[in-house]
Design a protein around this motif. Structure first.
Motif, short mmCIF file in Angstrom:
data_model
loop_
_atom_site.label_atom_id
_atom_site.label_comp_id
_atom_site.label_asym_id
_atom_site.label_seq_id
_atom_site.Cartn_x
_atom_site.Cartn_y
_atom_site.Cartn_z
N ARG A 1 27.01 -4.82 8.92
CA ARG A 1 27.44 -3.51 9.36
C ARG A 1 26.41 -2.98 10.34
O ARG A 1 25.11 -2.96 9.92
CB ARG A 1 28.00 -2.66 8.06
CG ARG A 1 29.15 -3.22 7.16
CD ARG A 1 30.47 -3.17 8.06
NE ARG A 1 30.80 -1.87 8.47
CZ ARG A 1 31.23 -0.93 7.65
NH1 ARG A 1 31.73 -1.26 6.61
NH2 ARG A 1 31.57 0.48 8.03
N ALA B 1 34.57 1.94 9.24
CA ALA B 1 35.45 0.97 9.25
C ALA B 1 36.75 1.09 8.33
O ALA B 1 37.02 2.14 7.91
CB ALA B 1 34.89 -0.40 8.48
N SER C 1 31.60 -0.88 14.16
CA SER C 1 31.51 -0.98 12.85
C SER C 1 30.51 -2.18 12.25
O SER C 1 30.17 -2.39 11.20
CB SER C 1 32.95 -1.28 12.10
OG SER C 1 33.54 0.01 12.41
N ASP D 1 33.93 -0.44 19.67
CA ASP D 1 34.69 -1.35 18.44
C ASP D 1 35.13 -2.64 18.86
O ASP D 1 35.94 -3.19 18.50
CB ASP D 1 35.58 -0.58 17.47
CG ASP D 1 35.42 -0.96 16.07
OD1 ASP D 1 34.59 -1.63 15.76
OD2 ASP D 1 36.55 -0.83 15.31
N ALA E 1 27.64 6.03 9.20
CA ALA E 1 28.79 5.67 10.18
C ALA E 1 29.75 6.99 10.08
O ALA E 1 30.02 7.61 9.11
CB ALA E 1 29.73 4.56 9.50
#
Length: 838
Positions: free
Chosen positions: A280, A579, A562, A535, A607
């Motif tokens: 990640r 995510a 992500s 993404d 994130a």
């Protein structure tokens, strides 16, 4: 049309029930639960477990009958609480438990086990068996994802029926006789199925368990929320479960409009990649010459904004480009569409690179999934449901078994081809003839026709694919259309792609006009100063590592992702995104149905949701998007006058499956879900344990109490989406000597950064293969296992695989960065084939 009702007597009380249904279903309708193991409402009844015995009054008096095997009839008298019924239930359970191991404390099914529950509720409380129980070696891995504990199996036939009837892959079956009867695979074939995880969910005991979930959690430890799978645009309804801020598993929820409770393995086990923290992107970082350093969000956003401002000032807004992989939520997609259109004001935007058909055609006369499956004739046009929309493949199989007439128009056969009524090959030499044959196959009566239009064939250009679909609709003007595009519905709905229909855009600024291929080509030539990648990985567009190095030298790449990928490794600025399961929101599926997404765990490290990043970047650019919450975004979409006019989370209260858009479309509202306690044990068990089950609405009520249609304002009417103009028959330049038309088709497990981050699924990735018939292989001097060189726009090496189909064309299976580099700017790509010595 309402169901016809008959009157029956159940335990002395009269009830009206639906005529013609099984007795067990009628009893469920009136609130009388009959215990069962083998029965599943989506599969054929076999009456194997005998747990559902009830007493039915007949000409010769009462008799015990399996309620899953007999149809309801008017005046029927049924008893479920008599002494004979209780004695039968005690006996069935006693026999089932005679050899069943008493390992509930270590069994993954413990706490949500139907056998455990029914032994308490309907068993005698003691056993007369004192003999040693049978023992087998365990567990037996019957596939990479499923393990079998043979001594727990109660021979209910659920898994074998699913594999045979629903999936059409009878790779597991019963072996042995009598006391040695057991589930087994064939000696040379594992249970290698796209849908193997379903057997673990519907197993009523712990005989079949999913490897990723084994020994991970107990049901009373789990939190869950309803959500929607985002691996494709089918929109499968799921229960997303977590424990200790980690996603543990995903269970299918039975939605009559969408997935019937089934999931593909790519979606079901996608939680494993989200939990893989090493794969990640967790913190913002920037590249300073050859050094990559972690920075704060403030510094990263300021640097990104300064780079974009400089590009706009020096080279104009069109020097800033945005690319997206169409995997974002509806709210994320709208926020970035608004940023690109209203703030940056660039036309170099493509939020759905895989959409290779004009969205106007998909929205001209949209059909729902159920409408398509109940049509007089369904035309599958350039779509491979099994590899692109896997659960649609299951729905189609069930509908075809029930009499649906299907005409398949494709470049190469698919797994559904043996079942269709007519298969029509798309012939590059004479495509006008292809359309003629397809229309003739539909028949003289064009009413009741639905066309499922996709873009499976990657060697066909967007313009050619659009022309072919438009030609079909020109010949069948009354036909409805169901999108067969695997990903990109959200981008089409808000105008975040040049293929979006005119008149439905959710923003009023600059419209996208450059495709992803044109943007990437321009960036490699240095014509794009800043490339924002949302993404996705640029290798999915055919870029090699060398191309990414060149891109980094000529363009500033800002990657929001992500997962780590080749793109994030070469980007100048990297921003971490939440995510799946880490943020709330909504999405649209292939029938333009609005579906909710539940937030189940906290985002990894730093994130953030993509829509939040868009608002902060707009602020850093000295502008505002006009929203601070999801409620603001929904209000903006509701008032946009586009496809989503009238959007509001309150519509989820109207039906269980979410509303269809545009809102002028109507359908029967589902009044109940088929919630079989054997098919969804985790959901039922967690509800019973009293754990948290949240609805997963797109907007929390606390964010916008009483919000409906934009605070009471009436949205503008949706602009009509007319069928794209048909330009007449399409002709291609003929082949030269030694040239072949390329067929490039995807597979479900084609490599992506997300899939390669999944420890349980990455082994399913296979290298691309050139599929040939024996006659083709002989003419080319190739054999099974040879390697050959394909020369198209670039040169790629692939493995040769022989198949028996006589009509198979020259086909490459597997869309990878390498095979994508074969594609050029031709309408249909031509290649040359050369054997590699040795």
């Amino acid at each position: 049309m309402p169901d016809e009702l008959v009157t029956v007597t159940v335990d002395g009380q009269s009830f009206p029930v639906r005529k013609g249904v099984k007795v067990i279903d009628a009893l469920d309708d009136v609130g009388v639960h009959v215990p069962r193991f083998c029965y599943h409402p989506r599969m054929s009844a076999v009456g194997m477990c005998r747990m559902c015995l009830v007493e039915v009054e007949g000409p010769r008096g009462p008799s015990l009958q399996p309620s899953c095997f007999i149809d309801i009839a008017d005046g029927m008298e049924i008893r479920t609480e008599s002494e004979s019924v209780k004695k039968a239930q005690h006996g069935v359970l006693e026999f089932l438990l005679a050899n069943h191991p008493l390992d509930c404390p270590v069994c993954d099914k413990g706490g949500e086990c139907p056998l455990q529950d029914q032994a308490f509720a309907h068993g005698s409380g003691e056993t007369r068996f004192v003999e040693e129980k049978r023992h087998y070696a365990k567990p037996i891995p019957i596939s990479r994802l499923i393990k079998l504990d043979r001594e727990r199996c109660i021979q209910c036939d659920r898994c074998t029926r699913f594999a045979d009837e629903i999936a059409g892959e009878p790779l597991i079956d019963f072996a042995g006789r009598g006391g040695t009867l057991r589930i087994s695979t064939f000696s040379d074939v594992d249970f290698d199925s796209y849908f193997s995880g379903n057997v673990a969910q519907i197993c009523p005991v712990g005989a079949l368990t999913a490897t990723p979930y084994r020994f991970k959690a107990r049901p009373w430890d789990l939190l869950q929320s309803s959500s929607t799978c985002l691996q494709c645009d089918m929109g499968c309804q799921v229960s997303l479960q977590s424990s200790q801020n980690e996603l543990t598993r995903m269970l299918g929820i039975d939605s009559d409009a969408i997935n019937h409770g089934w999931l593909c393995d790519r979606g079901r086990f996608s939680t494993s990649e989200i939990n893989n923290l090493e794969a990640r992107v967790s913190r913002p970082r920037v590249r300073d010459q050859d050094t990559v350093v972690d920075v704060s969000w403030t510094r990263a956003l300021r640097l990104a904004a300064a780079t974009i401002k400089q590009a706009i000032d020096e080279r104009g807004a069109s020097s800033v480009a945005l690319l997206s992989g169409a995997s974002m939520t509806l709210e994320d997609t709208y926020a970035w569409a608004k940023l690109a259109s209203d703030v940056v004001r660039t036309n170099a935007v493509d939020g759905a690179a895989d959409v290779r058909v004009d969205g106007t055609l998909l929205l001209a006369n949209p059909a729902s999934i159920n409408e398509a499956l109940s049509a007089k004739t369904l035309v599958l046009f350039n779509v491979d449901p099994k590899n692109e929309l896997p659960v649609m493949h299951l729905r189609l199989r069930a509908a075809m078994r029930n009499g649906l007439r299907v005409v398949e128009v494709n470049t190469t056969p698919t797994d559904l081809t043996p079942m269709v009524d007519r298969w029509v090959a798309i012939q590059p030499e004479d495509m006008a003839h292809t359309i003629d044959v397809a229309v003739d196959a539909v028949g003289d009566d064009p009413d009741g026709v639905v066309i499922m239009a996709g873009c499976r064939e990657r060697a066909i250009s967007t313009s050619l694919n659009t022309a072919l679909v438009a030609a079909m609709l020109h010949r069948l003007p009354e036909a409805k259309v169901l999108s067969g595009v695997a990903r990109g519905t959200n981008a089409l709905a808000v105008g975040f792609t040049p293929n979006a229909p005119q008149g439905i855009r959710a923003t009023d600024g600059v419209a996208p006009s450059l495709s992803a291929d044109a943007i990437v080509a321009g960036a490699l030539r240095g014509e794009i100063a800043v490339l924002v990648v949302l993404d996705t990985d640029l290798t999915r567009l055919g870029l090699s590592d060398e191309d990414l190095v060149t891109l980094g030298q000529r363009t500033t790449v800002i990657a929001l992702s992500s997962f780590e990928s080749a793109t994030t490794q070469h980007a100048s600025v990297v921003l971490p995104l939440s995510a799946y399961g880490e943020q709330q929101g909504s999405t649209l599926n292939i029938e333009w149905r609005h579906l909710r997404l539940g937030r189940q765990v906290e985002p990894v490290a730093q994130a953030r949701p993509a829509w939040v990043v868009a608002t902060e970047l707009a602020s850093a650019l000295g502008d505002e998007l006009g929203f601070l919450t999801l409620a603001d975004i929904t209000r903006g979409l509701s008032q946009s006058g586009g496809l989503l006019a009238g959007l509001g989370y309150h519509y989820f209260e109207e039906g269980l499956d979410g509303p269809l858009f545009p809102r002028t479309r109507t359908e029967p509202v589902a009044s109940r879900r088929i919630l079989d306690p054997m098919a969804t044990p985790g959901i039922a068990s967690i509800d019973r344990q009293g754990a948290n089950f949240s609805s997963g609405n797109v907007i929390e009520p606390s964010e916008a109490p009483g919000f409906g249609l934009g605070g009471g304002e009436t949205p503008r009417a949706l602009a009509s989406a007319s069928v794209a103009k048909w330009e007449g028959p399409v002709t291609l330049d003929p082949l030269s000597d030694g040239e072949y038309w390329l067929r490039l088709v995807p597979r479900l497990y084609d490599p992506t950064p997300e899939l390669l981050a999944n420890p349980f699924l990455k082994s399913a990735v296979r290298e691309p293969v050139l599929v040939l018939t024996p006659a083709q292989a002989e003419s080319l001097g190739l054999a099974e296992g040879d390697r050959c060189r394909l020369e198209g726009a670039e040169t790629v090496e692939v493995l040769v695989q022989l198949v028996k189909e006589d009509a198979m064309a020259l086909t490459v299976r597997g869309v990878t960065p390498g095979t994508l580099r074969l594609l050029g700017d031709q309408s249909w790509v031509k290649v040359r084939v050369e054997k590699i010595n040795g």
